[in-house]
Motif scaffolding. Structure first.
Motif, PDB file in Angstrom:
ATOM      1  N   ASP A 122       0.810  -1.213   0.000  1.00  0.00           N
ATOM      2  CA  ASP A 122       0.000   0.000   0.000  1.00  0.00           C
ATOM      3  C   ASP A 122       0.844   1.264   0.000  1.00  0.00           C
ATOM      4  N   GLU A 123       2.157   1.121  -0.059  1.00  0.00           N
ATOM      5  CA  GLU A 123       3.042   2.281  -0.041  1.00  0.00           C
ATOM      6  C   GLU A 123       2.942   3.059  -1.347  1.00  0.00           C
ATOM      7  N   ASP A 124       3.248   4.347  -1.258  1.00  0.00           N
ATOM      8  CA  ASP A 124       3.305   5.191  -2.446  1.00  0.00           C
ATOM      9  C   ASP A 124       4.628   4.917  -3.153  1.00  0.00           C
ATOM     10  N   THR A 125       4.590   4.374  -4.360  1.00  0.00           N
ATOM     11  CA  THR A 125       5.801   4.044  -5.113  1.00  0.00           C
ATOM     12  C   THR A 125       6.128   5.088  -6.165  1.00  0.00           C
ATOM     13  N   SER A 126       5.476   6.250  -6.120  1.00  0.00           N
ATOM     14  CA  SER A 126       5.723   7.262  -7.138  1.00  0.00           C
ATOM     15  C   SER A 126       7.066   7.966  -6.932  1.00  0.00           C
ATOM     16  N   SER A 127       7.577   8.000  -5.690  1.00  0.00           N
ATOM     17  CA  SER A 127       8.863   8.656  -5.461  1.00  0.00           C
ATOM     18  C   SER A 127       9.972   7.602  -5.446  1.00  0.00           C
ATOM     19  N   PRO A 128      11.136   7.966  -5.914  1.00  0.00           N
ATOM     20  CA  PRO A 128      12.236   6.999  -5.927  1.00  0.00           C
ATOM     21  C   PRO A 128      12.680   6.662  -4.505  1.00  0.00           C
ATOM     22  N   PRO A 129      13.184   5.454  -4.282  1.00  0.00           N
ATOM     23  CA  PRO A 129      13.623   5.100  -2.943  1.00  0.00           C
ATOM     24  C   PRO A 129      14.834   5.935  -2.530  1.00  0.00           C
ATOM     25  N   THR A 130      14.919   6.223  -1.262  1.00  0.00           N
ATOM     26  CA  THR A 130      16.037   7.005  -0.749  1.00  0.00           C
ATOM     27  C   THR A 130      17.034   6.077  -0.083  1.00  0.00           C
ATOM     28  N   ALA A 131      18.232   6.571   0.098  1.00  0.00           N
ATOM     29  CA  ALA A 131      19.266   5.778   0.743  1.00  0.00           C
ATOM     30  C   ALA A 131      18.930   5.590   2.213  1.00  0.00           C
ATOM     31  N   ILE A 132      19.385   4.507   2.781  1.00  0.00           N
ATOM     32  CA  ILE A 132      19.161   4.238   4.188  1.00  0.00           C
ATOM     33  C   ILE A 132      19.897   5.305   4.989  1.00  0.00           C
ATOM     34  N   ALA A 133      19.232   5.825   6.017  1.00  0.00           N
ATOM     35  CA  ALA A 133      19.817   6.890   6.817  1.00  0.00           C
ATOM     36  C   ALA A 133      21.130   6.422   7.430  1.00  0.00           C
ATOM     37  N   GLY A 134      22.151   7.251   7.333  1.00  0.00           N
ATOM     38  CA  GLY A 134      23.446   6.952   7.915  1.00  0.00           C
ATOM     39  C   GLY A 134      24.332   6.075   7.036  1.00  0.00           C
ATOM     40  N   LYS A 135      23.822   5.587   5.946  1.00  0.00           N
ATOM     41  CA  LYS A 135      24.619   4.726   5.070  1.00  0.00           C
ATOM     42  C   LYS A 135      25.209   5.578   3.951  1.00  0.00           C
ATOM     43  N   THR A 136      26.523   5.551   3.827  1.00  0.00           N
ATOM     44  CA  THR A 136      27.215   6.341   2.816  1.00  0.00           C
ATOM     45  C   THR A 136      27.195   5.600   1.490  1.00  0.00           C
ATOM     46  N   GLN A 137      26.970   6.334   0.423  1.00  0.00           N
ATOM     47  CA  GLN A 137      27.018   5.751  -0.909  1.00  0.00           C
ATOM     48  C   GLN A 137      28.456   5.873  -1.424  1.00  0.00           C
ATOM     49  N   PHE A 138      29.099   4.739  -1.632  1.00  0.00           N
ATOM     50  CA  PHE A 138      30.477   4.718  -2.123  1.00  0.00           C
ATOM     51  C   PHE A 138      30.473   4.568  -3.632  1.00  0.00           C
ATOM     52  N   GLN A 139      31.403   5.252  -4.263  1.00  0.00           N
ATOM     53  CA  GLN A 139      31.578   5.161  -5.708  1.00  0.00           C
ATOM     54  C   GLN A 139      32.740   4.224  -5.994  1.00  0.00           C
ATOM     55  N   PRO A 140      32.677   3.455  -7.084  1.00  0.00           N
ATOM     56  CA  PRO A 140      33.832   2.619  -7.423  1.00  0.00           C
ATOM     57  C   PRO A 140      35.013   3.485  -7.878  1.00  0.00           C
ATOM     58  N   ILE A 141      36.198   2.939  -7.726  1.00  0.00           N
ATOM     59  CA  ILE A 141      37.415   3.599  -8.201  1.00  0.00           C
ATOM     60  C   ILE A 141      37.623   3.167  -9.648  1.00  0.00           C
TER      61      ILE A 141
END
Length: 192
Positions: free
Chosen positions: A15-34
């Motif tokens: 029943d959740e609204d799926t119109s908005s994109p999912p957000t990152a988990i709070a406190g979790k850093t998004q790392f980029q590959p080298i």
């Protein structure tokens, strides 16, 4: 059977609204590959490492990027490469200096060969022992320094690969959009 159950679970709706994109988990850093770029070809190729478009050039920059993921193996490899780089460069430069001193002494001995007459005007000779010892020791130093420096480059490359592996394993699974429902899910495809 298990695959069909997975497909059904993935297609289930909430029943959740799926119109908005999912957000990152709070406190979790998004790392980029080298990014790894290879310059040259064959046995003379070298690697360049880039993070967010900027080159990584020294040990502190590598540690600043690799250590935050918390992977002990990647951190150990990058630290080992730093100490091997230092040892390799010291050995390489020492070998070059010793080799240069040996060849310089050899040339001086050869130039002075006829200018050192002994008793009775007979040439007393010259001593090439120290020159040859310095040349041999310098050559060994250059060889050992090159091998250790190459090993440091391999450890750096392995640390970057380990980092990229850990970062890419952390990504969530993505599904293709189903043609009928325009929802993410699994589908069987067959090529003819």
């Amino acid at each position: 059977m298990m695959l069909l159950m997975t497909a059904g679970i993935c297609s289930a709706q909430t029943d959740e609204d799926t119109s908005s994109p999912p957000t990152a988990i709070a406190g979790k850093t998004q790392f980029q590959p080298i990014e790894i770029q290879t310059f040259g070809w064959g046995r003379h190729a070298t690697n360049g490492f880039y993070y967010n478009g900027l080159p990584l050039q020294n040990l502190q920059q590598y540690e600043a990027v690799i250590d935050p993921i918390g992977d002990a193996q990647a951190s150990q490899l990058i630290r080992t490469s730093g100490s091997e780089d230092t040892l390799g460069m010291v050995t390489l430069v020492g070998g070059i200096l010793l080799d240069t001193a040996g060849w310089t002494d050899f040339c001086i001995e050869m130039v002075n060969m006829d200018s050192n007459p002994g008793a009775g005007g007979i040439n007393k000779g010259f001593d090439l022992g120290p020159s040859i010892a310095m040349i041999c020791a310098g050559s060994v130093g250059i060889l050992v320094g090159a091998v250790v420096t190459s090993d440091a480059a391999n450890d750096r490359y392995n640390a970057v690969n380990r980092y990229n592996y850990v970062v890419q394993q952390d990504k969530s699974v993505s599904f293709m959009l189903m043609p009928n429902t325009n929802q993410p899910g699994l589908a069987f495809t067959q090529r003819f």
